[in-house]
Design a protein around this motif. Structure first.
Motif, short mmCIF file in Angstrom:
data_model
loop_
_atom_site.label_atom_id
_atom_site.label_comp_id
_atom_site.label_asym_id
_atom_site.label_seq_id
_atom_site.Cartn_x
_atom_site.Cartn_y
_atom_site.Cartn_z
N LYS A 73 6.18 19.72 24.17
CA LYS A 73 5.43 20.19 25.34
C LYS A 73 4.37 21.46 24.86
CE LYS A 73 8.79 18.43 28.26
NZ LYS A 73 10.27 18.65 28.44
N GLU A 74 3.80 21.82 26.08
CA GLU A 74 2.85 23.02 25.65
C GLU A 74 3.45 24.22 25.16
OE1 GLU A 74 0.11 25.80 28.60
OE2 GLU A 74 0.07 23.45 28.81
N ARG A 75 4.62 24.45 25.91
CA ARG A 75 5.62 25.76 25.29
C ARG A 75 6.94 25.12 24.65
NH1 ARG A 75 4.58 30.85 27.26
NH2 ARG A 75 6.93 31.15 27.23
N PRO A 76 7.36 25.81 23.64
CA PRO A 76 8.56 25.30 22.88
C PRO A 76 9.71 25.65 23.97
CG PRO A 76 7.60 27.50 21.88
CD PRO A 76 6.64 26.79 22.91
N SER A 83 30.43 21.94 23.28
CA SER A 83 31.49 20.96 24.02
C SER A 83 32.95 21.05 23.35
CB SER A 83 31.00 19.54 23.79
OG SER A 83 30.91 19.13 22.34
N THR A 84 34.10 20.64 24.21
CA THR A 84 35.60 20.63 23.78
C THR A 84 35.47 19.09 23.12
OG1 THR A 84 36.36 19.84 25.85
CG2 THR A 84 36.13 22.26 25.21
N GLY A 85 36.77 19.02 22.59
CA GLY A 85 37.11 17.65 22.06
C GLY A 85 38.36 17.11 22.54
N GLY A 86 38.81 15.87 22.28
CA GLY A 86 39.84 15.37 23.01
C GLY A 86 39.64 14.17 23.79
N LYS A 87 40.40 13.69 24.63
CA LYS A 87 40.04 12.61 25.59
C LYS A 87 39.47 12.97 26.68
CE LYS A 87 44.23 9.67 24.14
NZ LYS A 87 43.59 8.36 24.10
N ARG A 88 39.79 14.25 27.13
CA ARG A 88 38.75 14.81 28.22
C ARG A 88 37.94 16.00 27.76
NH1 ARG A 88 42.23 17.08 32.17
NH2 ARG A 88 43.16 15.14 32.31
N SER A 89 36.51 15.63 27.46
CA SER A 89 35.84 16.74 26.85
C SER A 89 34.95 17.27 27.77
CB SER A 89 35.08 15.98 25.95
OG SER A 89 34.16 16.94 25.12
N TYR A 90 34.77 18.50 27.83
CA TYR A 90 33.92 19.26 28.71
C TYR A 90 32.53 19.91 27.75
CZ TYR A 90 37.92 19.40 31.63
OH TYR A 90 39.13 19.08 32.39
N SER A 91 31.56 19.85 28.36
CA SER A 91 30.24 20.23 27.65
C SER A 91 29.40 21.30 28.64
CB SER A 91 29.43 19.27 27.35
OG SER A 91 29.08 18.28 28.27
N ALA A 92 28.86 22.02 27.98
CA ALA A 92 27.85 22.80 28.88
C ALA A 92 26.84 23.38 27.86
CB ALA A 92 28.67 24.10 29.27
N GLY A 93 25.42 23.66 28.57
CA GLY A 93 24.42 23.94 27.76
C GLY A 93 23.28 24.73 28.64
N ALA A 94 22.43 25.24 27.97
CA ALA A 94 21.42 26.12 28.84
C ALA A 94 20.01 25.88 28.02
CB ALA A 94 21.65 27.47 28.72
N PHE A 95 19.00 25.88 28.43
CA PHE A 95 17.60 25.77 27.89
C PHE A 95 16.46 26.40 28.55
CE2 PHE A 95 17.85 22.51 31.19
CZ PHE A 95 16.73 22.51 31.73
N SER A 96 15.58 26.82 27.92
CA SER A 96 14.52 27.73 28.56
C SER A 96 13.30 27.53 27.50
CB SER A 96 14.97 29.18 28.66
OG SER A 96 13.88 29.97 29.15
N ASP A 97 12.02 27.66 28.26
CA ASP A 97 10.81 27.86 27.40
C ASP A 97 10.37 29.51 27.39
OD1 ASP A 97 9.52 28.06 30.05
OD2 ASP A 97 8.16 26.56 29.78
N GLY A 98 11.10 30.42 28.09
CA GLY A 98 10.69 31.65 28.42
C GLY A 98 9.85 31.88 29.41
N LYS A 99 9.62 30.74 30.29
CA LYS A 99 8.74 31.36 31.50
C LYS A 99 9.24 30.51 32.55
CE LYS A 99 3.85 32.29 32.02
NZ LYS A 99 2.58 32.54 31.43
N ASN A 100 8.79 29.31 32.81
CA ASN A 100 8.95 28.47 33.93
C ASN A 100 10.07 27.71 33.67
OD1 ASN A 100 6.58 29.68 35.40
ND2 ASN A 100 5.35 28.05 34.48
N ASN A 101 10.06 26.90 32.83
CA ASN A 101 11.09 25.96 32.72
C ASN A 101 12.47 26.45 32.04
OD1 ASN A 101 12.30 23.45 32.09
ND2 ASN A 101 11.12 22.82 30.48
#
Length: 112
Positions: A73-76, A83-101
């Motif tokens: 996109k226009e801005r990187p 994430s955890t492992g096993g039969k029940r796996s939880y995951s989390a994450g964050a993202f940003s372009d430093g401005k609007n997104n």
């Protein structure tokens, strides 16, 4: 008859796309886990362009961490996740372009 063949090929392509996994190229691997790179590729008629990549570690139990950049996109956009492992796996994450997104994401995967 040719319409039926085109419909079948189209349906097969859609079905394969649903179950396609990300391309993970291993850089190093041992009994503790695998270090991989997941390139963000854009094919053209004559070449393939790289538009960023994700670098991650995946352990044998399925847990892992990753971080990367997407330059399609226009801005990187930068991202981090885990994430955890096993039969029940939880995951989390964050993202940003430093401005609007910017945002966070979380999920649960149950294997049976």
């Amino acid at each position: 008859m040719s319409k039926a063949i085109i419909a079948f090929v189209g349906a097969a392509a859609c079905y394969a796309g649903v179950f396609a996994e990300e391309l993970k190229l291993p850089l190093d691997s041992d009994e503790k886990g695998t270090v991989y790179v997941n390139p963000n590729l854009s094919p053209t008629e004559t070449a393939v362009n790289a538009k960023g990549a994700t670098l991650g570690v995946e352990r044998p139990d399925g847990s892992g961490v990753s971080g990367g950049v997407d330059t399609s996109k226009e801005r990187p956009t930068y991202s981090l996740g885990a994430s955890t492992g096993g039969k029940r796996s939880y995951s989390a994450g964050a993202f940003s372009d430093g401005k609007n997104n910017a945002g966070v994401k979380a999920g649960v995967t149950i294997k049976y």
